[in-house]
Design an enzyme around this catalytic site. Structure first.
Site, PDB file in Angstrom:
ATOM      1  N   LYS A 211       0.838  -1.204   0.000  1.00 16.46           N
ATOM      2  CA  LYS A 211       0.000   0.000   0.000  1.00 16.46           C
ATOM      3  C   LYS A 211       0.874   1.255   0.000  1.00 16.46           C
ATOM      4  O   LYS A 211       0.698   2.143  -0.803  1.00 16.46           O
ATOM      5  CB  LYS A 211      -0.912  -0.038   1.225  1.00 16.46           C
ATOM      6  CG  LYS A 211      -1.825   1.149   1.351  1.00 16.46           C
ATOM      7  CD  LYS A 211      -2.774   0.980   2.523  1.00 16.46           C
ATOM      8  CE  LYS A 211      -3.454   2.306   2.829  1.00 16.46           C
ATOM      9  NZ  LYS A 211      -4.392   2.220   3.938  1.00 16.46           N
ATOM     10  N   GLU A 217      10.470  -4.659   4.460  1.00 16.45           N
ATOM     11  CA  GLU A 217      10.530  -6.071   4.068  1.00 16.45           C
ATOM     12  C   GLU A 217      10.233  -6.226   2.578  1.00 16.45           C
ATOM     13  O   GLU A 217      10.936  -6.932   1.841  1.00 16.45           O
ATOM     14  CB  GLU A 217       9.500  -6.909   4.850  1.00 16.45           C
ATOM     15  CG  GLU A 217       9.810  -7.097   6.314  1.00 16.45           C
ATOM     16  CD  GLU A 217       9.191  -6.026   7.200  1.00 16.45           C
ATOM     17  OE1 GLU A 217       8.935  -4.902   6.686  1.00 16.45           O
ATOM     18  OE2 GLU A 217       8.989  -6.299   8.390  1.00 16.45           O
ATOM     19  N   GLY A 272      -4.897  -1.794   5.020  1.00 10.95           N
ATOM     20  CA  GLY A 272      -4.118  -2.934   4.530  1.00 10.95           C
ATOM     21  C   GLY A 272      -4.786  -4.264   4.831  1.00 10.95           C
ATOM     22  O   GLY A 272      -4.881  -5.147   3.967  1.00 10.95           O
ATOM     23  N   ARG A 273      -5.283  -4.433   6.033  1.00 13.14           N
ATOM     24  CA  ARG A 273      -5.878  -5.722   6.421  1.00 13.14           C
ATOM     25  C   ARG A 273      -7.293  -5.897   5.874  1.00 13.14           C
ATOM     26  O   ARG A 273      -7.938  -6.900   6.131  1.00 13.14           O
ATOM     27  CB  ARG A 273      -5.838  -5.878   7.939  1.00 13.14           C
ATOM     28  CG  ARG A 273      -6.440  -4.718   8.714  1.00 13.14           C
ATOM     29  CD  ARG A 273      -6.058  -4.765  10.188  1.00 13.14           C
ATOM     30  NE  ARG A 273      -6.496  -3.598  10.932  1.00 13.14           N
ATOM     31  CZ  ARG A 273      -5.803  -2.478  11.057  1.00 13.14           C
ATOM     32  NH1 ARG A 273      -4.645  -2.348  10.469  1.00 13.14           N
ATOM     33  NH2 ARG A 273      -6.280  -1.467  11.774  1.00 13.14           N
ATOM     34  N   GLU A 358      -4.772  -6.544  14.775  1.00 10.56           N
ATOM     35  CA  GLU A 358      -4.226  -5.240  14.390  1.00 10.56           C
ATOM     36  C   GLU A 358      -5.322  -4.174  14.463  1.00 10.56           C
ATOM     37  O   GLU A 358      -5.044  -2.995  14.667  1.00 10.56           O
ATOM     38  CB  GLU A 358      -3.617  -5.297  12.973  1.00 10.56           C
ATOM     39  CG  GLU A 358      -2.561  -4.219  12.734  1.00 10.56           C
ATOM     40  CD  GLU A 358      -1.857  -4.327  11.388  1.00 10.56           C
ATOM     41  OE1 GLU A 358      -2.518  -4.226  10.348  1.00 10.56           O
ATOM     42  OE2 GLU A 358      -0.613  -4.508  11.377  1.00 10.56           O
ATOM     43  N   HIS A 389      -5.816 -33.287  18.075  1.00 12.05           N
ATOM     44  CA  HIS A 389      -4.736 -34.150  18.567  1.00 12.05           C
ATOM     45  C   HIS A 389      -3.571 -33.328  19.096  1.00 12.05           C
ATOM     46  O   HIS A 389      -2.454 -33.818  19.203  1.00 12.05           O
ATOM     47  CB  HIS A 389      -4.278 -35.075  17.446  1.00 12.05           C
ATOM     48  CG  HIS A 389      -5.384 -35.993  17.009  1.00 12.05           C
ATOM     49  ND1 HIS A 389      -5.617 -37.213  17.604  1.00 12.05           N
ATOM     50  CD2 HIS A 389      -6.357 -35.833  16.077  1.00 12.05           C
ATOM     51  CE1 HIS A 389      -6.664 -37.775  17.030  1.00 12.05           C
ATOM     52  NE2 HIS A 389      -7.140 -36.957  16.108  1.00 12.05           N
ATOM     53  N   LYS A 513       9.447  -0.897  14.128  1.00 17.17           N
ATOM     54  CA  LYS A 513      10.048  -0.577  12.816  1.00 17.17           C
ATOM     55  C   LYS A 513      11.163   0.447  12.994  1.00 17.17           C
ATOM     56  O   LYS A 513      12.247   0.318  12.419  1.00 17.17           O
ATOM     57  CB  LYS A 513       8.992   0.032  11.883  1.00 17.17           C
ATOM     58  CG  LYS A 513       7.929  -0.907  11.392  1.00 17.17           C
ATOM     59  CD  LYS A 513       7.070  -0.174  10.361  1.00 17.17           C
ATOM     60  CE  LYS A 513       5.794  -0.913  10.045  1.00 17.17           C
ATOM     61  NZ  LYS A 513       4.878  -0.148   9.196  1.00 17.17           N
TER      62      LYS A 513
END
Ligand code: F6P
Length: 549
Positions: A211, A217, A272-273, A358, A389, A513
């Site tokens: 965005k 990253e 973004g999410r 977030e 399990h 960050k």
């Protein structure tokens, strides 16, 4: 009273009434609630789109639900909802509208931000995506050497990764199996290495999804991907055929060296999410094709319309949000499990972690004051039956209250062989058995009646009373996926509205960050970094020593 004129949430009469009601209910048993109401198993259900939602196995009565709705009304959840749909700037700390719902609005809808109708722009980008996706799928869009594109690598992180990566897994049965899709997010070079090591650069398209186009990253991985490509193809001109960008930031895209003609745009009013149904979904669209992508958008829209128009009593996102509040704020539950009984939903909970945590992991309210109530839960879970399990032991017999959503499908995906399709009933038998066991448990008397020795009776007893929501859909389709995601988006919205927090900013990710940027020179150059605490200093020194620097 708050600066915004609202009474502090925990001082409202509605909150107090719920606290009192909680005390009165005490240790109410699901066994008793079901015994007292023969219709509970059908009365406490709702439908939205293709989703059948059973909330009967919750520690609630009609009074609880009424009081929760009164809380929603006192906190004006529907008022904020309407403001969101209208395009008002309800993300106040970033002064932005919150309009992911516009991403799936029909062509003729009118939704204005700052006096401009955003819907034509949404459809223009969808059309451009569809055109590009079709060209890649048909082989018309080739790589620099003329070879057909066979591999698509999405490079992005957070909302620019989790959504398309999740949806690609969910809809695998609808994908073009001749294409290889990979998702690279981690700045750990191993991620990119594993994603591209067996690919032919001449057949590989990189989709750089960011965005902001400033995320370290993504920019780092994109730069390394470009080097890999150029090392093989040896011509800068190749970038234009092998790199496209998904972003709101044309300037940064151009700076990176991607032609903005190969950029698919979205807007600052898409969080973004909340973005994988925007241009961020391009990799998914290439995989499943534009028609399936549009079916998914239709699914989103079904739930949007339901959330926007259904009365409180039958509004599913409202109900799910309020149930979460009931457990988080009145039962001290700390987490919420999402347990899909579909292998294809393996990344669904990870996706929801960002969506929920977030959005609602905040201790400061819209009024700038610290809240005095619990906000977002820890969201976790993996597909059944694997979890059974592993960690279900703790849900059944541990000391924590863990409300859970069970998501299942009546029909297996069409492409499975008959033998594998037959396994579906076994999967779903587990699905139904688990919510039954969690709700009703097994009494000491029932255990004794099985002839269990007395000393083992307490160990084999299940207290039960573990609340669950069951969401059952006919089949896992693009539309159903859209419905499920929209359901959770709006559930998260409801909770943020009640807690009076801004669910659409994410300031909490910033500090890490900034510090990473400061620490990096200490690692690479041994630079003296001001303000490093004693622990971090020693860790950095040890790291350098172990790294051989
Ligand atoms: O760091 C958090 C975050 O800003 C998320 O909200 C976002 O989804 C992710 O980083 C990626 O951001 P971008 O799409 O701008 O690269």
């Amino acid at each position: 009273m708050n600066a915004d004129g609202r009474t502090r949430l925990n001082q409202t009469p509605e909150w107090t009434a719920l606290a009192k009601h909680r005390e009165e209910l005490g240790d109410v048993r699901l066994r008793e609630l079901f015994a007292a109401d023969a219709d509970r198993g059908t009365a406490y259900t709702l439908r939205v789109g293709d989703l059948y939602v059973d909330y009967s196995k919750h520690l609630v009565t009609d009074d609880t639900l009424r009081l929760l709705r009164e809380l929603a009304s006192a906190t004006d959840v529907f008022g904020l909802r309407d403001a969101m749909f209208r395009g008002e700037k309800i993300n106040t700390t970033e002064n932005r509208a919150v309009l992911h719902t516009a991403l799936r609005a029909p062509r003729d809808a009118v939704i204005e931000v700052d006096g401009e109708n955003v819907v034509p722009g949404v459809h223009a980008v969808l059309d451009k995506m569809a055109d590009f996706a079709n060209r890649v799928r048909s082989g018309e869009w080739t790589g620099h050497t003329g070879k057909r594109i066979r591999n698509v690598v999405n490079v992005g992180i957070g909302g620019s990764d989790l959504g398309p990566a999740m949806a690609y897994e969910v809809l695998r049965a609808f994908t073009d199996r001749s294409l290889t899709l990979r998702f690279v997010s981690n700045v750990d070079g191993a991620d990119l290495h594993e994603a591209i090591r067996d690919l032919d650069p001449a057949e590989t398209l990189f989709i750089i999804a960011s965005k902001t186009f400033t995320t370290i990253e993504t920019v780092t991985n994109a730069t390394s991907a470009r080097s890999w490509l150029l090392a093989a193809l040896g011509d800068e001109a190749a970038v234009a055929r092998h790199f496209v960008a998904l972003s709101t930031n044309a300037e940064k895209v151009a700076e990176f060296g991607i032609d903005t003609a190969n950029m698919f745009e979205f807007w600052d009013w898409v969080g973004g999410r909340y973005s994988y149904d925007s241009a961020i979904g391009l990799s998914l669209m290439i995989a499943i094709g534009p028609d399936r992508f549009r079916e998914m958008l239709d699914g989103f829209r079904i739930v949007d319309e339901h959330f926007r128009t259904a009365p409180a009593e039958s509004n599913v996102p409202l109900l799910l949000g309020l149930l979460g509040i009931w457990y988080g704020n009145f039962h001290d539950a700390q987490s919420h499990a999402v347990l899909p009984y579909s292998h294809y939903l393996s990344k669904f909970t990870a996706y929801l972690q960002q969506l929920d945590m977030e959005s609602n992991g905040k201790y400061v309210g819209r009024d700038g004051r610290e809240v005095e109530w619990q906000t977002g839960p820890v969201v976790w879970g993996t597909p059944g039956t694997n979890g059974q399990h592993a960690y279900y032991q703790l849900i059944h017999q541990g000391t924590k209250l863990i409300p859970a959503d069970f998501i299942g499908f009546a029909r297996p995906v069409a492409e499975l062989s008959d033998e594998l399709k037959a396994q579906h009933d076994l999967l779903m038998a587990n699905f139904f058995a688990q919510t039954q066991a969690l709700a009703f448990g097994k009494t000491p008397e029932e255990v004794r009646a099985e002839g269990v020795p007395e000393e083992l009776v307490p160990h084999k007893t299940f207290r039960g009373n573990h609340p669950t929501t069951t969401i059952l859909a006919p089949e896992l389709t693009p539309s159903v996926l859209g419905q499920l995601v929209a359901l959770y988006e709006h559930k998260v919205f409801v909770q943020g509205a009640v807690w009076n927090i801004d669910s659409f900013d994410q300031w909490g990710v910033e500090l890490g960050k900034v510090l990473a940027k400061r620490v990096e020179p200490a690692l690479t150059e041994g630079a003296e970094v001001e303000g490093l605490d004693a622990s971090t200093k020693a860790l950095v020194a040890t790291y350098r020593e172990l790294r051989g620097r």
